[in-house]
Design a protein around this motif. Structure first.
Motif, mmCIF file in Angstrom:
data_model
loop_
_atom_site.group_PDB
_atom_site.id
_atom_site.type_symbol
_atom_site.label_atom_id
_atom_site.label_comp_id
_atom_site.label_asym_id
_atom_site.label_seq_id
_atom_site.Cartn_x
_atom_site.Cartn_y
_atom_site.Cartn_z
ATOM 1 N N VAL A 191 -31.852 -26.373 2.626
ATOM 2 C CA VAL A 191 -31.934 -27.782 3.021
ATOM 3 C C VAL A 191 -33.352 -28.131 3.453
ATOM 4 O O VAL A 191 -33.869 -29.208 3.127
ATOM 5 C CB VAL A 191 -30.919 -28.073 4.147
ATOM 6 N N ARG A 240 -29.778 -23.339 5.863
ATOM 7 C CA ARG A 240 -30.929 -24.034 6.456
ATOM 8 C C ARG A 240 -32.185 -23.952 5.605
ATOM 9 O O ARG A 240 -32.900 -24.941 5.443
ATOM 10 C CB ARG A 240 -31.196 -23.465 7.860
ATOM 11 N N ASN A 265 -23.847 -30.156 0.538
ATOM 12 C CA ASN A 265 -24.247 -29.237 1.598
ATOM 13 C C ASN A 265 -23.245 -29.314 2.747
ATOM 14 O O ASN A 265 -22.770 -30.398 3.088
ATOM 15 C CB ASN A 265 -25.637 -29.582 2.124
ATOM 16 N N VAL A 276 -26.878 -28.110 10.411
ATOM 17 C CA VAL A 276 -26.747 -27.388 9.142
ATOM 18 C C VAL A 276 -26.425 -25.930 9.442
ATOM 19 O O VAL A 276 -27.087 -25.316 10.279
ATOM 20 C CB VAL A 276 -28.048 -27.491 8.312
ATOM 21 N N ILE A 291 -22.134 -29.299 6.714
ATOM 22 C CA ILE A 291 -22.720 -29.667 8.003
ATOM 23 C C ILE A 291 -21.798 -29.163 9.107
ATOM 24 O O ILE A 291 -20.602 -28.951 8.893
ATOM 25 C CB ILE A 291 -22.931 -31.195 8.128
#
Length: 586
Positions: A172, A169, A192, A164, A194
């Protein structure tokens, strides 16, 4: 399918042989001998059977053999132990059968779970399971492909720290912690980014809590789809929308914009349209552009415009419109038709720019050029025409006075004097227009000035059948009384002549916001659209006899006072001259 059938045949054969051998052995022993327990051993062979119903059938058969063999056996010592042995054997068969059935069902459930897990791992979406510490405990093939890494380099990694981006971060971490602590599904799909091997990828995740057999949360499991292309397309679309919004804003700030449907009904106007037309948006929407028609242009002008845009072509032209307060403005207009698949317009976009100042400047230049020419002519007229005219007129007056009253010759002389007088007035107009004098402002009562000027008209024998009705507010103004009286008299004369010296002239004077608004309305036939644009031009006239300088002089005098003059043509007929001047001399 063949494996299951072979497994069933082998298990049945073994069970039959074992059951037959056990039955023969059992039937050959007397009662009381513990020979029934091998049935339990034979029942254990049911573990080879693939389905629970076969196990149940085998248990029933073995139970029947156990009971039947005991009844067929001869009596023997310790027969009571034999009955107990049979009961224990039947219980053993039942317990063994139940255990085998439970085993088979458990294996079936495990197989189904493995199959489901296999399907899950082979889905086209990425599957990632995390333990309570956030480490990757499972990832499917699509997840490996998404990350661009083999499974061995993914399992055991801290998902957030490894995959991430740093900026995401905390968010998440909080989302996964919410799933783990609440045990509830995050209903909304979250997008999100990655960190994949190929770079940052946008992924739409759907997060679920992962539970053990007792329903306790042991981690999370998430399914994700790569939406990077979609995200890029959405960003591009947003940029396009932003660009269009910026263009629209720039257009709104710099141009007058209107949109109509195919029938010409206004469906959109921007703020600048409202500002210049002085109509509110609510007053314009649902109406057509006739609401701002100044009457300047002919019907053929607009018919040609409609023919052009109805054919799907762009039309360009200069249009004079009328604002809500009666003032006029010029716009340079471009009308773009929007056409459907069949080439038929379904709406029109009109983009206009205000050119009122330019048109006024052009008119001013034209007037100045005319003035320059008139200045030269006036000098010639003053020396070569005016003085001889005065001499001729004086001589004719002397000759006429010597003739008998009522004689035909005297009538001819009088007619000649009238013509010379008219010519002298024309020369005077030329001199006034060519050599305007500075304003000499004095304070005058507007209502009294109007009454005095109207009396000059009504005392004229030619206009005895003209009625002038004056409705004027009380109040004064700092003006050049002589020049303003000349303007008003010229407008009254024009009104009287338009009605053929017979009818009613309405004069109204209002004081509004420190400005006088004076209107003079007649009941005449009005003016043709073709002539309306030229009425204030020097030397243009619609009269049989006239210099064409009256309105040009009036316009210059009124503008010299800081006001404006315009002509209007009401729907009911006639002509209305509107003069607006400031009450003060500033």
């Amino acid at each position: 399918m063949n494996t299951t059938r072979n497994q069933l045949s082998f298990a049945v054969a073994i069970a039959l042989v074992a059951s037959a051998a056990t039955f023969v052995f059992d039937i050959s022993t007397p009662r009381g001998i513990a020979a029934a327990m091998p049935y339990v051993v034979v029942m254990a062979l049911g573990a080879w059977l693939p389905k629970p119903r076969w196990v149940v059938a085998m248990a029933l058969v073995l139970g029947a053999l156990t009971a039947g063999a005991y009844l067929l056996k001869p009596s023997g010592p310790h027969e009571q132990f034999g009955i107990l042995n049979r009961i224990l054997t039947l219980c053993g068969i039942a317990v063994t059968a139940g255990g085998v059935v439970w085993k088979l069902r458990l294996e079936s459930r495990v197989a189904m779970e493995r199959a489901r897990q296999g399907e899950l791992l082979n889905l086209g979406v990425a599957i990632v399971a995390l333990d309570m510490a956030g480490r990757v405990s499972l990832v499917n093939r699509a997840g490996c492909e998404l990350l661009g890494l083999p499974e061995s380099e993914i399992l055991g990694q801290d998902w957030v720290d490894r995959f991430v981006p740093e900026a995401e971060r905390v968010r998440v971490h909080e989302a996964l912690a919410q799933v783990r602590t609440s045990g509830r599904t995050l209903i909304e799909t979250t997008i999100n980014p990655i960190l994949a091997k190929s770079g940052v990828r946008e992924v739409a995740w759907y997060n679920l809590p992962r539970l053990d057999e007792e329903g306790r949360v042991i981690g999370t499991i998430s399914s994700g789809s790569d939406v990077s292309e979609q995200a890029r397309a959405e960003k591009a679309l947003k940029r396009t929308y932003k660009d269009l919004a910026d263009i629209n804003y720039a257009l709104d700030q710099s141009a007058i914009v209107a949109v109509t449907d195919a029938a010409g009904t206004i469906t959109y106007v921007n703020d600048r349209f409202c500002e210049i037309s002085k109509f509110s948006r609510e007053e314009l929407l649902g109406r057509n552009h006739r609401v701002i028609n100044s009457g300047t242009h002919s019907r053929q002008f607009f018919e040609e415009m409609w023919r052009t845009i109805a054919a799907g072509k762009v039309w360009r032209g200069e249009v004079r419109n009328r604002a809500k307060d009666g003032s006029h403005y010029w716009v340079d207009t471009t009308i773009i038709p929007f056409v459907d698949d069949h080439g038929r317009p379904f709406k029109y976009l009109a983009i206009r720019s205000d050119i009122t100042a330019r048109k006024a400047a052009e008119q001013k230049v034209a007037e100045q050029a005319a003035l320059a020419r008139l200045g030269e002519m006036a000098a010639v007229v003053a020396h070569e025409v005016k003085n001889p005219l005065a001499g001729i007129g004086g001589a004719l007056q002397i000759i006429g006075s010597r003739m008998p009253a009522g004689s035909e010759d005297r009538l001819i002389v009088n007619d000649m004097l009238d013509r010379i007088k008219t010519l002298d007035l024309m020369v005077r107009d030329l001199l006034v227009f060519a050599r305007p004098r500075p304003l000499r402002r004095v304070s005058v009562e507007i209502s009294q000035l109007l009454r005095d000027t109207a009396s000059l008209l009504t005392r004229n024998p030619e206009y005895t059948q003209v009625e002038v009705h004056i409705d004027a507010a009380e109040g004064g103004a700092d003006v050049d009384a002589e020049q303003l009286r000349g303007v008003l008299l010229n407008l009254l004369l024009n009104a009287a002549q338009a009605m053929n010296a017979k009818g009613r002239i309405e004069v109204q004077a209002l004081l509004r916001d420190s400005r006088w608004i004076i209107s003079i309305s007649d009941q005449g036939p009005g003016v043709s659209p073709e002539a309306r644009e030229k009425l204030f031009q020097p030397f243009f006239t619609t009269k049989h006899r006239g210099t064409g300088l009256g309105l040009a002089i009036a316009k210059r005098v009124i503008e010299g006072h800081g006001g404006r003059i315009e002509l209007q043509w009401p729907a009911g007929g006639g002509t209305r001259a509107v003069v607006t001047i400031p009450a003060s001399g500033e």
